[in-house]
Scaffold this active site. Structure first.
Site, PDB file in Angstrom:
ATOM      1  N   HIS A 147     128.897  56.458  52.550  1.00 41.07           N
ATOM      2  CA  HIS A 147     128.474  55.252  52.927  1.00 41.07           C
ATOM      3  C   HIS A 147     126.933  55.438  51.384  1.00 41.07           C
ATOM      4  O   HIS A 147     125.706  55.324  51.615  1.00 41.07           O
ATOM      5  CB  HIS A 147     127.481  55.111  53.932  1.00 41.07           C
ATOM      6  CG  HIS A 147     128.147  54.975  55.176  1.00 41.07           C
ATOM      7  ND1 HIS A 147     129.630  53.609  54.022  1.00 41.07           N
ATOM      8  CD2 HIS A 147     128.473  54.501  55.991  1.00 41.07           C
ATOM      9  CE1 HIS A 147     130.019  53.359  55.725  1.00 41.07           C
ATOM     10  NE2 HIS A 147     129.461  53.485  56.750  1.00 41.07           N
ATOM     11  N   HIS A 207     126.905  46.053  57.147  1.00 39.23           N
ATOM     12  CA  HIS A 207     126.958  47.347  58.643  1.00 39.23           C
ATOM     13  C   HIS A 207     126.126  47.154  59.684  1.00 39.23           C
ATOM     14  O   HIS A 207     125.373  48.197  60.444  1.00 39.23           O
ATOM     15  CB  HIS A 207     126.770  49.242  57.819  1.00 39.23           C
ATOM     16  CG  HIS A 207     127.125  50.065  58.731  1.00 39.23           C
ATOM     17  ND1 HIS A 207     127.178  50.288  60.179  1.00 39.23           N
ATOM     18  CD2 HIS A 207     128.070  50.779  58.197  1.00 39.23           C
ATOM     19  CE1 HIS A 207     128.488  51.309  59.832  1.00 39.23           C
ATOM     20  NE2 HIS A 207     128.925  51.380  59.427  1.00 39.23           N
ATOM     21  N   GLU A 222     132.806  45.235  58.487  1.00 47.59           N
ATOM     22  CA  GLU A 222     132.468  45.769  57.856  1.00 47.59           C
ATOM     23  C   GLU A 222     133.545  45.307  56.499  1.00 47.59           C
ATOM     24  O   GLU A 222     134.945  45.573  56.312  1.00 47.59           O
ATOM     25  CB  GLU A 222     132.405  47.238  57.393  1.00 47.59           C
ATOM     26  CG  GLU A 222     131.631  48.000  57.962  1.00 47.59           C
ATOM     27  CD  GLU A 222     131.405  48.903  58.529  1.00 47.59           C
ATOM     28  OE1 GLU A 222     131.481  49.978  57.791  1.00 47.59           O
ATOM     29  OE2 GLU A 222     131.793  49.988  59.453  1.00 47.59           O
TER      30      GLU A 222
END
Length: 335
Positions: A104, A175, A300
């Site tokens: 991420h 998310h 996602e």
């Protein structure tokens, strides 16, 4: 609109919360830390509001304990193997924040930053963030803009734009962890993912490079089924969306809970990461609810994990003069 309320502080700076609302009474609360959707409530058939995402009542747990609840993640969502890739012949070394992987966007990705709220209204809010060249190891000065806005009665749309002054890679994802009925476990939700294939993973959840058919596997969600139907299979996988783009969007997934509330996810992205929340730690969340494994799930919209090291995956390279744009819509209705 008047001044925004302060929800907390981060690095001695205020964290603001914007509340936006749809004509039908759906409500979203957005933080300028991590561009987080802290709370999202949508009307049920009887007119009452149902909270549908995991979050916290106060700011303090977000920097220290949140498993990316409601955040925008990047500048590269998901994983890059060994935190390394080659771009235009240059070796790029990134911040390695999950063992040797980059997850991420690194330990200080966009989900860990204080954004600027540039505009807000009753139904939408826009946030902006600048990332300097070399931030977390990524090349290019990058400017990002994210807008959350209600479309119609119960659709929350997410628009993300980014530009860079040097060639780089980019992959953002929203998310949020969804739970449509407030139960302690989402494995009785019925899920459909419109994907004929997925990208199997090996060690450290890095794709092997194979694009495998879902047919006859536990990853076949082409027809709606209970998430827990196939025993102990853990889900943290990228699905290769198969619906064609129409008017700039494709139907990616649907989710239905026992209370009759349904979520349809539409996006312009080629992939969808389904994470079943198996690793959610014990936490106290919205309304004092106790969270734990499977308290929520993530859908996602994204490009594929480790694409910078997998040349046959859709490219995530962004070059100067081009604009990255993702639009994802979370459309709620009662069935």
């Amino acid at each position: 609109m008047g001044p925004l309320p302060i929800f907390g502080t981060f690095d001695a700076q205020p964290v603001y919360e914007a509340t936006i609302q749809s004509p039908a009474g759906a409500v979203a609360k957005i933080l300028n830390w991590g561009a987080v959707v802290r709370d999202l409530q949508v009307p049920l058939r009887d007119g009452s509001l149902q909270g549908v995402v995991l979050g916290f009542e106060t700011f303090d747990p977000y920097p220290s304990r949140s498993p990316y609840f409601g955040a925008l993640v990047g500048r590269y969502a998901n994983r890059i193997a060994n935190g390394r890739f080659v771009l235009d012949g240059n070796d790029i070394q990134l911040d390695q924040n999950e063992n040797v992987q980059t997850l991420h966007g690194g330990s200080s990705g966009v989900s860990q930053r204080r954004w600027t709220m540039t505009t807000w209204s009753r139904s939408s809010v826009t946030l902006a963030l600048h990332l300097p060249d070399g931030d977390q190891g990524f090349p290019g000065n990058m400017d990002i803009r994210c807008t959350y806005g209600f479309v119609g009665d119960t659709t929350l749309a997410v628009d993300i734009h980014a530009v860079s002054d040097a060639a780089t890679v980019v992959n953002f994802a929203q998310h949020s962890y969804f739970n449509l009925d407030g139960a302690s476990d989402i494995r009785n939700h019925r899920l459909r993912i419109l994907a004929d294939a997925y990208t199997p993973v090996g060690d450290n959840l890095i794709p092997t490079g194979e694009v495998a058919a879902v047919d006859t596997t536990d990853y076949d969600f082409r027809l709606p089924r209970r998430i827990g139907t196939h025993g102990s299979t853990p889900y943290d996988h990228n699905f290769v969306l198969s619906e064609p783009i129409s008017d700039g969007m494709r139907f990616a997934a649907s989710l239905v809970a026992g209370n009759g509330l349904a979520l349809h996810v539409h996006t312009n992205e080629p992939g969808l990461q389904f994470y079943d929340g198996a690793m959610i730690p014990p936490l106290t969340g919205l309304g004092g609810r106790r969270y734990g494994p499977h308290a929520g799930l993530c859908l996602e919209a994204q490009h594929f994990p480790d694409s910078p090291n997998q040349p046959h995956f859709p490219t995530t390279v962004l070059r100067p003069g081009r604009t990255y744009h993702q639009r994802t819509e979370f459309r709620f209705h009662n069935v």
